[in-house]
Write a protein that holds these residues in place. Structure first.
Motif, PDB file in Angstrom:
ATOM      1  N   ILE A  29      -9.639   5.064  13.267  1.00  0.00           N
ATOM      2  CA  ILE A  29      -9.411   4.630  11.875  1.00  0.00           C
ATOM      3  C   ILE A  29      -9.095   3.139  11.826  1.00  0.00           C
ATOM      4  N   GLU A  43     -11.748   0.463  12.011  1.00  0.00           N
ATOM      5  CA  GLU A  43     -12.457   0.179  10.757  1.00  0.00           C
ATOM      6  C   GLU A  43     -11.627  -0.712   9.834  1.00  0.00           C
ATOM      7  N   ASN A  44     -10.572  -1.297  10.388  1.00  0.00           N
ATOM      8  CA  ASN A  44      -9.631  -2.149   9.630  1.00  0.00           C
ATOM      9  C   ASN A  44      -8.972  -1.385   8.477  1.00  0.00           C
ATOM     10  N   GLN A  45      -8.622  -0.112   8.760  1.00  0.00           N
ATOM     11  CA  GLN A  45      -7.938   0.727   7.784  1.00  0.00           C
ATOM     12  C   GLN A  45      -6.625   1.223   8.396  1.00  0.00           C
ATOM     13  N   SER A  88     -11.583  11.338   4.256  1.00  0.00           N
ATOM     14  CA  SER A  88     -11.366   9.917   3.954  1.00  0.00           C
ATOM     15  C   SER A  88     -12.392   9.020   4.636  1.00  0.00           C
ATOM     16  N   PHE A  89     -12.853   9.446   5.820  1.00  0.00           N
ATOM     17  CA  PHE A  89     -13.801   8.625   6.585  1.00  0.00           C
ATOM     18  C   PHE A  89     -14.985   9.499   7.028  1.00  0.00           C
ATOM     19  N   GLU A  99      -4.872  -8.955   5.406  1.00  0.00           N
ATOM     20  CA  GLU A  99      -5.665  -7.741   5.184  1.00  0.00           C
ATOM     21  C   GLU A  99      -6.051  -7.060   6.496  1.00  0.00           C
ATOM     22  N   ARG A 155      -3.329   6.987   7.308  1.00  0.00           N
ATOM     23  CA  ARG A 155      -2.640   7.624   6.175  1.00  0.00           C
ATOM     24  C   ARG A 155      -2.600   9.133   6.390  1.00  0.00           C
ATOM     25  N   ARG A 204       0.313  -4.467   9.906  1.00  0.00           N
ATOM     26  CA  ARG A 204      -0.763  -5.420   9.651  1.00  0.00           C
ATOM     27  C   ARG A 204      -0.466  -6.731  10.356  1.00  0.00           C
ATOM     28  N   GLN A 226       0.819  -1.221   0.000  1.00  0.00           N
ATOM     29  CA  GLN A 226       0.000   0.000   0.000  1.00  0.00           C
ATOM     30  C   GLN A 226       0.851   1.269   0.000  1.00  0.00           C
TER      31      GLN A 226
END
Length: 723
Positions: free
Chosen positions: A570, A573-575, A695-696, A613, A578, A592, A184
């Motif tokens: 953030i 939310e499994n994000q 972004s969210f 993921e 950034r 991760r 990513q």
């Protein structure tokens, strides 16, 4: 596959491409292919003769039908190659060691499986180990200076950065960011436009174009110390610690103590071996390039935007040994200002509290030790060895030599100096937090405002900790058990005990991390000898230090907590978290959950780690505040680098330590202060919150912490902001 092998493969293919001719159509098709390939072969050969490699690379790339190997294939082939090495590689002691014994021919490498049990765990994990024979290891140690190191410093200026993998070295693979396989982050940088990344490219090019050379006089002293066994000027001892003899007793307590000592000595010897290898690598590079007129260090970034030289061993980010050996290839006359800064720099390197004096106090220190400085330069190992008492001995020696040469000329101010002079931030992480929070109290503690002498945050925290400990020492141990630890620590608390914890507090140090840091300091002093007592005292001191930090830097703590809360929301939310740095660099936190992938090879089953993921919520939260501040100090350094280049200065940066010629320190000081103010005139936290909300949009983030009324422009007049 390397270009040379691909060209060879292509030429061989065009020579030997034969097929069965079953019918006329196939024959015609075959003949047409042969003619086409002959044309291509002739074209490639002509281009090679004309040294037009880009054109050759393009043709070969178009004809290359090979596919890259996957992870499984690489692991299986690699394991089989290791197996073939073990089957064919044997070693025999030299003839003079054999005497009349039969030849002792044995495998040079052996594969075995070991179970490693970690501390405080009952079960262990099995690992495959490739061991080399002791004779092989000794041979490798002897030949370390002749080993090939690919990413060496460059003898020509690095290629300018123009993309993710375009820049730096001429032929070696070069990537602008060290992403360690984090897809990513890599993709985020690749997607970013060249125009947006232009400030980052320009800064890295600036750092890479600084020309260096080896200080031969310092290298000669290092070589003499190393040849005679090391163990001076922080160099590791080249001898191992002898193992303690087994006691002639059946007493279990004595035997347990002996076994503990053996483990301790073996650990010490392993660490010494590692440090010796490190020194050998550094010296191997220095010896190889010592006669070059100059060389360059291509730079790239870590994922947070901090710049690093790509060559890993002998560089200015390294230890005192590396920094003492390196100097600017281009020299500049000292001038009146440069002579003054060279003297201040010497006092800074000597440290021992001298670096906390005012500039005038540091000048006086150097003036009062001129005889010691001259003796250090003239007789570094035969004289009084004053330089060895410095906190940074090899850098101190380099400046002693430079200053001696200057003062012995008829006109010291016209003497051409190659010595880099550093200007270091005062607990730089807290400086960034104070600027973010416009915190007056914090700003005064870390020299963002004018003062007659530098404020020392470490001494301030140490004094506060000592006050708490003195109060606790008066308490009844029956009611307050930590009173015993307080009594032990009353005479041990000083700035050195708390310095590392204070320094790392802004980068997310935990209670356990603080405890281990203080525990190491207490062990070094040797006042406490009982491990249980040291552990208890460390726990109490760590808790007290973190309490004192929270009291003195409430604004910094509030911002750290706000950043952590945003990251937690953030990550839930499994994000990944950034953000974009002020210079336009996109950052994606890489943390991760790692999964396991098993590969059956001819040697053993390999367990490889693979990212899943799922993000690590706790790690995303705890790492965000320090990573965010690192991205800001990286931005400040790169902004300063570009501005210094435009002003005609030679510049090198080591995170929060900026280097230039002695004669240009005043100019660099002005520039770095202006860039710090410019950086924090940007609404950094507001922009960050806005980017999170965009972004969210469905998530609710906490409001920004309240900020003070500190005037950023005070930094412009602060003499000890960087000093």
């Amino acid at each position: 596959m390397p270009l040379s092998r691909r060209i060879h493969k292509f030429l061989e293919k065009t020579k030997k491409n034969k097929v069965d001719k079953k019918n006329d159509d196939e024959r015609d098709k075959f003949n047409a292919e042969i003619k086409e390939q002959e044309k291509l072969r002739k074209k490639v050969t002509d281009l090679i003769k004309k040294q037009k490699l880009p054109a050759v690379r393009q043709i070969v790339k178009g004809q290359d039908d090979t596919k890259p190997w996957g992870q499984d294939a690489k692991a299986k082939v690699g394991s089989h190659l290791i197996e073939l090495l073990m089957q064919t590689a044997y070693i025999q002691p030299p003839a003079d060691q054999l005497a009349d014994c039969p030849p002792d021919v044995r495998p040079a490498f052996v594969h075995s499986l070991r179970t490693v049990v970690k501390e405080n765990k009952k079960t262990g994990r099995r690992y495959g180990v490739i061991e080399c024979d002791p004779l092989v290891r000794k041979g490798l140690e002897r030949t370390a200076r002749h080993m090939v190191i690919p990413y060496m410093p460059m003898l020509v200026p690095p290629v300018k950065w123009t993309g993710y993998d375009r820049g730096a070295y001429l032929f070696l693979p070069s990537y602008i960011m060290r992403t360690h396989g984090v897809k990513q982050q890599r993709e985020a940088v690749k997607r970013t436009s060249r125009k947006q990344l232009e400030p980052v490219f320009e800064a890295l090019d600036t750092l890479g174009c600084t020309k260096w050379r080896v200080n031969k006089r310092v290298l000669n002293v290092v070589d003499r110390i190393w040849t005679s066994g090391g163990h001076l000027a922080d160099l590791v001892d080249r001898k191992d610690v002898p193992l303690p003899e087994k006691p002639d007793s059946e007493d279990e307590a004595l035997l347990r103590k002996w076994k503990w000592k053996v483990r301790s000595v073996k650990k010490e010897n392993r660490e010494r071996h590692s440090l010796r290898c490190d020194v050998e690598l550094k010296l191997a590079v220095a010896r190889k390039i010592k006669d070059e007129e100059g060389f360059y260090y291509p730079h790239n970034l870590d994922f947070r935007g901090r710049a690093y030289p790509m060559h890993p061993y002998l560089n200015h980010l390294g230890s005192d040994l590396c920094r003492g050996i390196l100097e600017f290839a281009e020299g500049r006359p000292l001038g009146k200002s440069g002579l003054r800064w060279l003297k201040i720099h010497l006092a800074n390197l000597y440290a021992g509290g001298v670096d906390k004096l005012s500039h005038e106090g540091r000048l006086a220190f150097t003036e009062n030790h001129l005889d010691d400085i001259f003796d250090s330069a003239d007789r570094p190992l035969e004289g009084k060895r004053w330089w060895l008492k410095a906190e940074d001995p090899f850098q101190c020696l380099a400046v002693c030599i430079n200053l001696t040469e200057a003062l012995r000329t008829s006109s010291p101010e016209t003497f051409v100096s190659h010595t880099p002079v550093h200007q270091d931030g005062s607990c730089n992480g807290l400086q960034h937090y104070a600027a973010l929070g416009r915190d007056k109290l914090g700003a005064a503690s870390v020299n963002l405002v004018v003062g007659e002498k530098p404020a020392d945050v470490y001494s301030g925290i140490a004094a506060r900790v000592l006050d708490i400990i003195r109060r606790d020492a008066q308490k009844d141990p029956a009611v307050f058990p930590d009173a015993l630890h307080a009594k032990v620590l009353v005479n041990q608390v000083d700035r050195k005990l708390v310095k590392q914890t204070v320094m790392t507090s802004v980068y997310g140090v935990t209670y356990i991390g603080a405890r281990d840091q203080i525990k190491r300091r207490l062990k070094e002093r040797g006042v406490l000898t009982d491990d249980k007592e040291i552990f208890g005292a460390s726990c109490y001191a760590a808790k007290t230090t973190l309490t004192a930090l929270g009291e003195m830097f409430q604004a910094a703590r509030a911002i750290m907590n706000w950043l952590g809360e945003c990251a937690k929301i953030i990550a839930s939310e499994n994000q990944p978290v950034r953000w974009t740095t002020p210079l336009g660099l996109p950052v994606v936190q890489p943390y991760r959950v790692l999964g396991r992938h098993l590969i059956k090879t001819s040697l053993q089953v390999l367990t490889l780690q693979r990212e899943t993921e799922k993000v690590m919520v706790k790690r995303q939260r705890t790492a965000f505040p320090p990573n965010f501040v690192h991205s800001l100090d990286g931005s400040h350094m790169m902004m300063t680098a570009v501005a210094c280049k435009k002003a005609g200065l030679t510049f090198a940066g080591v995170h929060d330590s900026y280097w230039t010629h002695a004669s240009d320190v005043d100019k660099m000081n002005r520039i770095l202060r202006e860039k710090f103010v410019k950086l924090y005139e940007i609404p950094i936290l507001e922009n960050l919150l806005e980017s999170f909300q965009q972004s969210f949009p469905t998530l609710c983030f906490p409001p920004l912490p309240e900020r003070g009324d500190f005037d950023l422009r005070d930094v412009l007049e602060s003499p000890y902001f960087f000093n």
